[in-house]
Design an enzyme around this catalytic site. Structure first.
Site, PDB file in Angstrom:
ATOM      1  CD  GLU A 163     -29.003   4.660 -10.405  1.00 17.28           C
ATOM      2  OE1 GLU A 163     -28.024   4.682  -9.626  1.00 17.28           O
ATOM      3  OE2 GLU A 163     -29.881   5.547 -10.413  1.00 17.28           O
TER       4      GLU A 163
ATOM      5  CE1 TYR B 251      -9.932 -17.022  -8.801  1.00 14.09           C
ATOM      6  CE2 TYR B 251     -11.755 -16.348 -10.224  1.00 14.09           C
ATOM      7  CZ  TYR B 251     -11.137 -16.388  -8.974  1.00 14.09           C
ATOM      8  OH  TYR B 251     -11.751 -15.788  -7.911  1.00 14.09           O
TER       9      TYR B 251
ATOM     10  CG  ASP C  76     -31.425   6.634  -7.221  1.00 15.61           C
ATOM     11  OD1 ASP C  76     -32.636   6.326  -7.280  1.00 15.61           O
ATOM     12  OD2 ASP C  76     -30.568   5.952  -6.635  1.00 15.61           O
TER      13      ASP C  76
END
EC number: 5.6.2.2
Length: 358
Positions: free
Chosen positions: A186, A100, A239
């Site tokens: 996760e 920025y 997962d």
């Protein structure tokens, strides 16, 4: 001051304690995982460290007098000048702060991120040494206390909310814990569900961390610091899909893009607690709770199976082959078909008590 015990009786942790003893024995021998094979590419694999950059890797030249690279050269000089001012004034900035300062010049955040990685790699120093901090997105909860660089005392003891991972991991000190294990989760949704189920207190003493998907640098640094400081077992809950396995590999072995910082980021002692593809059949998870692998999933899975470190993980390979053969994947939430709190009440406690990790 010790943490007040609220979890299971001592005998619950017998297998975990034996696992920790075996990890400490491996450390005393100076080793990590079993010896690995595989070719040495731009990054090589070392069992006690993970993926590392090799000295003879391909390099790229950026020239000020080349039309193709003059813009990149100018941007590197721009960021180097900013780094010099930060170091001289002993102040710090985030990558976002740097972007920025002149967003039109840089174009997008990825340009800044890549240049900072290049500078860090070129100078063979960490981002922290460049006085550049990463914005943290991870969360931590459980039996851990520490003091931040400015003297702020932080207590992560589990409640309804977690504590944000600090943006300056190297600056935290006086870490105190009685934890028997660290659980890396996760996804944020799973992490929040475990908090709601009071998992940390039921399994106390323990520490729970999430990087909310692919982990940011600070979350990885924190996991590494906990391992280096306490040498307690670290497990992952991801997962049962290629994306979850990839995230677990980043914590354990690192990534190609950050291989030059492997010594500061990887924890090869990490074990895969769940969700294992073999668990789906063992628990009779119904087919309508499973998801077919996409072509992209299959490509990712094939890519992971070809990696050098998988050769020293036969049990991981077997689980991935089960997934490949079934052509199905599953999210952790698939366990809710058994009961809404099956994950925290049955699945994880049994895995931890009986050594159900690989």
């Amino acid at each position: 001051m010790a943490f007040a015990p609220m979890g299971p009786e001592a005998s619950f942790f017998e297998v975990l304690d034996r696992h920790r003893e075996s990890l400490l024995a491996a450390l005393r021998r100076g080793g990590g995982e079993p010896p690995s094979g595989g070719s040495h590419l731009a990054s090589r694999f070392e069992d006690s460290v993970g993926l590392q950059m090799v000295s003879h890797c391909t390099t790229r030249k950026i020239k000020s007098d080349s039309p193709k690279s003059v813009q990149k050269f100018a941007l590197i000089l721009k960021i180097l000048s900013m780094i010099y001012k930060l170091v001289q004034s002993n102040t710090y900035a985030t990558k976002r702060d740097i972007y920025y300062t002149d967003s039109q010049l840089f174009g997008n955040q990825t340009v800044v991120d890549n240049i900072i990685n290049d500078i860090s790699c070129m100078l063979k120093v960490s981002r922290r040494s460049l006085h550049i901090l990463s914005t943290s997105k991870g969360l931590i909860a459980g039996n851990l206390r520490y003091i931040e660089e400015d003297g702020t005392k932080v207590n992560c003891t589990c409640g309804a909310t977690a504590v944000a991972v600090p943006s300056n991991i190297q600056g935290i000190w006086n870490l105190v814990t009685d934890a028997k294990f660290v659980l890396i989760v996760e996804k944020d949704a799973t992490f929040q569900r475990l908090l709601d189920d009071n998992f940390c207190n039921k399994m106390s003493p323990c520490i729970m961390i999430t990087g909310k998907g692919v982990p940011d640098l600070n979350t990885r640094l924190l996991v590494k610091k906990l391992w280096d400081t306490f040498h307690i077992p670290v497990f992952t809950l991801v997962d049962a899909d290629p994306h979850g396995i990839e995230i677990m590999c980043i914590y354990k072995y690192g990534s190609m893009s950050m291989s030059f910082e492997a010594h500061h980021l990887t924890v090869p002692a990490i074990r895969w607690l769940g969700l294992l593809p073999s668990d789906l059949k063992r628990l009779n998870v119904p087919k309508d709770s499973l998801i077919p692998l996409t072509k992209r999933d299959q490509m990712k899975l094939d890519s992971i199976l070809r990696r050098p470190y998988v050769t020293c993980q036969p049990f991981w390979r077997k689980e991935m082959e089960i997934m490949a053969d079934s052509k199905m994947k599953a999210e952790i939430q698939a366990l809710t078909f058994l009961s809404s709190d099956y994950l925290s009440r049955v699945y994880l406690p049994n895995k931890l008590k009986f050594g159900g990790w690989i």
